[in-house]
Design a protein around this motif. Structure first.
Motif, PDB file in Angstrom:
ATOM      1  N   LEU A  36      26.291  99.135   8.381  1.00 30.88           N
ATOM      2  CA  LEU A  36      26.713  99.253   9.777  1.00 30.88           C
ATOM      3  C   LEU A  36      26.895  97.894  10.449  1.00 30.88           C
ATOM      4  CD1 LEU A  36      24.735 102.399  10.958  1.00 30.88           C
ATOM      5  CD2 LEU A  36      27.045 102.231  10.011  1.00 30.88           C
ATOM      6  N   HIS A  37      27.471  96.938   9.765  1.00 31.60           N
ATOM      7  CA  HIS A  37      27.889  95.727  10.472  1.00 31.60           C
ATOM      8  C   HIS A  37      29.139  96.061  11.290  1.00 31.60           C
ATOM      9  CE1 HIS A  37      25.564  92.868   7.599  1.00 31.60           C
ATOM     10  NE2 HIS A  37      24.818  93.333   8.576  1.00 31.60           N
ATOM     11  N   SER A  38      29.350  95.273  12.353  1.00 29.66           N
ATOM     12  CA  SER A  38      30.381  95.645  13.333  1.00 29.66           C
ATOM     13  C   SER A  38      31.786  95.632  12.743  1.00 29.66           C
ATOM     14  CB  SER A  38      30.305  94.724  14.551  1.00 29.66           C
ATOM     15  OG  SER A  38      30.516  93.377  14.168  1.00 29.66           O
ATOM     16  N   ASP A  39      31.983  94.958  11.616  1.00 29.51           N
ATOM     17  CA  ASP A  39      33.318  94.956  10.997  1.00 29.51           C
ATOM     18  C   ASP A  39      33.508  96.131  10.033  1.00 29.51           C
ATOM     19  OD1 ASP A  39      31.358  93.675   9.448  1.00 29.51           O
ATOM     20  OD2 ASP A  39      32.826  92.464   8.362  1.00 29.51           O
ATOM     21  N   HIS A  40      32.480  96.953   9.884  1.00 28.43           N
ATOM     22  CA  HIS A  40      32.575  98.108   8.975  1.00 28.43           C
ATOM     23  C   HIS A  40      32.495  99.445   9.708  1.00 28.43           C
ATOM     24  CE1 HIS A  40      32.258  95.957   5.022  1.00 28.43           C
ATOM     25  NE2 HIS A  40      31.946  95.000   5.871  1.00 28.43           N
TER      26      HIS A  40
ATOM     27  N   GLY B 132      20.509  92.913   0.163  1.00 31.60           N
ATOM     28  CA  GLY B 132      20.919  91.518  -0.045  1.00 31.60           C
ATOM     29  C   GLY B 132      21.677  91.033   1.177  1.00 31.60           C
ATOM     30  N   HIS B 133      22.962  91.352   1.240  1.00 29.64           N
ATOM     31  CA  HIS B 133      23.758  91.016   2.435  1.00 29.64           C
ATOM     32  C   HIS B 133      23.174  91.748   3.649  1.00 29.64           C
ATOM     33  CE1 HIS B 133      27.240  90.646   5.075  1.00 29.64           C
ATOM     34  NE2 HIS B 133      27.282  91.958   5.165  1.00 29.64           N
ATOM     35  N   ASP B 134      22.820  93.009   3.450  1.00 28.13           N
ATOM     36  CA  ASP B 134      22.187  93.848   4.468  1.00 28.13           C
ATOM     37  C   ASP B 134      21.224  94.738   3.698  1.00 28.13           C
ATOM     38  OD1 ASP B 134      21.453  95.926   6.133  1.00 28.13           O
ATOM     39  OD2 ASP B 134      23.460  96.404   6.815  1.00 28.13           O
TER      40      ASP B 134
ATOM     41  N   GLY C  31      31.455  97.443  -0.404  1.00 22.69           N
ATOM     42  CA  GLY C  31      31.125  96.863   0.902  1.00 22.69           C
ATOM     43  C   GLY C  31      30.956  95.360   0.745  1.00 22.69           C
ATOM     44  N   ASP C  32      30.021  94.790   1.485  1.00 20.42           N
ATOM     45  CA  ASP C  32      29.833  93.339   1.415  1.00 20.42           C
ATOM     46  C   ASP C  32      28.778  92.943   0.382  1.00 20.42           C
ATOM     47  OD1 ASP C  32      31.780  93.051   3.291  1.00 20.42           O
ATOM     48  OD2 ASP C  32      30.398  92.815   4.981  1.00 20.42           O
ATOM     49  N   ALA C  33      28.368  93.898  -0.464  1.00 23.85           N
ATOM     50  CA  ALA C  33      27.452  93.546  -1.547  1.00 23.85           C
ATOM     51  C   ALA C  33      28.165  92.715  -2.598  1.00 23.85           C
ATOM     52  CB  ALA C  33      26.881  94.815  -2.186  1.00 23.85           C
TER      53      ALA C  33
HETATM   54 ZN   LIG Z   1      28.563  93.141   6.407  1.00 23.02          ZN
END
Ligand SMILES: [Zn+2]
Length: 313
Positions: free
Chosen positions: A68-72, A144-146, A163-165
């Motif tokens: 749930l980062h704002s870009d996702h 990791g990233h989140d 995702g950003d993993a």
């Molecule tokens: Zn992210």
């Protein structure tokens, strides 16, 4: 063999908006929804693909998120307004925070980023599966990233929504580390998990998809591992990287800010205060900011006029 079966469609976006993966079928779904600034584009892309596949009569049924980062998740509110019957899935630990719209717990507060409010009804639980479009997807924890992030892996097609993993080039900010929580080692464990899953195709959070058979997956894993190891050995460099990413991301969103507003934003992002302490506690706050900002201006990543700071893009 095409990288993706016809029922899976990647909408490759940019660095402000995450990629979206459309999963077509009787109950069409989308994974990740981009930034709120581009919510109109996300809505148009989803609508266009549903219509092209003659699925226009099938409303969007599910919206899922790798994290749930704002870009996702910035387009989720707009998609919910367009398709009020859509069920929304979020990583399990975030379900209550979304209900209560606790911006601090959801990370928007700490980074002073913006996101449209949305609702969620279902939890993505590691070890379980979720039906998205025509297929069942395995849910794996991907810290990791989140540390709350999940990976979605579709075993029959070998498609991984990472995702950003994982990106093909470089690694994202390791946010847990900013809060003094383990992030570097969990990131390495997540890369091990990806290696074990051996996906045929990786759809990263940002950038083009990449595949296993041409060696791109192995090369990307090697690059990501060496970058995380560099951060383990040089944690202050992670702090500098993270601070620059947060500033650049904010400027991608707003494009231009009056100098006073820019400085007010810097003051209002608690994450930057923590990064200052992790990077150069020997410098005062203003000297530290100047040391970070000067190279961004020099390289044209940001521009400044007498009154404003502007995105350099
Ligand atoms: Zn992210």
């Amino acid at each position: 063999m095409p990288a993706l079966p016809p029922d899976l469609i990647v909408c490759e976006r940019d660095w402000l908006s995450s990629n979206n993966l459309l999963c077509l079928g009787d109950a069409p779904a989308v994974i990740d929804t981009g930034h709120v600034k581009a919510a109109g584009d996300t809505l148009r892309l989803v609508r266009q693909h549903l219509q092209e596949q003659a699925l226009g009569q099938h409303p969007l049924a599910r919206i899922a998120h790798t994290h749930l980062h704002s870009d996702h998740c910035g387009g989720t509110g707009a998609l919910q307004k367009a398709w009020p019957g859509a069920e929304t899935w979020v990583p399990q630990p975030s379900l209550a925070d979304v209900h209560n719209w606790d911006e601090a717990a959801l990370s928007f507060g700490d980074t002073a980023q913006r996101c449209d409010r949305f609702g969620a009804q279902h939890a993505l639980v590691p070890g379980h599966t979720v039906r998205l479009g025509a297929r069942d997807w395995d849910i794996h924890a991907a810290p990791g990233h989140d540390n709350l992030a999940v990976l979605l892996f579709q075993p029959n097609t070998g498609v991984l929504m990472a995702g950003d993993a994982m990106w093909e080039h470089g690694v994202g900010v390791i946010f847990p580390h900013i809060d003094g929580v383990a992030g570097f080692e969990p990131f390495l464990h997540t890369l091990e998990l990806i290696e074990r899953l051996a996906p045929r195709v990786v759809v990263p959070g940002h950038g083009a998809l990449f595949t296993r058979d041409n060696g791109a997956l192995d090369a990307a894993l090697a690059r990501a591992r060496s970058r995380v190891q560099y951060f383990i050995d040089h944690p202050a460099q992670h702090a500098a990287y993270a601070a620059k990413v947060l500033i650049k991301y904010q400027m991608l969103d707003v494009e231009a800010m009056a100098l006073a507003d820019f400085h007010a934003w810097l003051e209002a992002a608690p994450a930057l205060r923590k990064l200052h302490q992790q990077h150069r506690p020997d410098l005062g706050w203003h000297d530290w900011l100047e040391s970070l900002l000067a190279p961004l201006f020099d390289k044209g990543v940001l521009r400044r006029t007498a009154t404003h700071v502007l995105d350099g893009a």
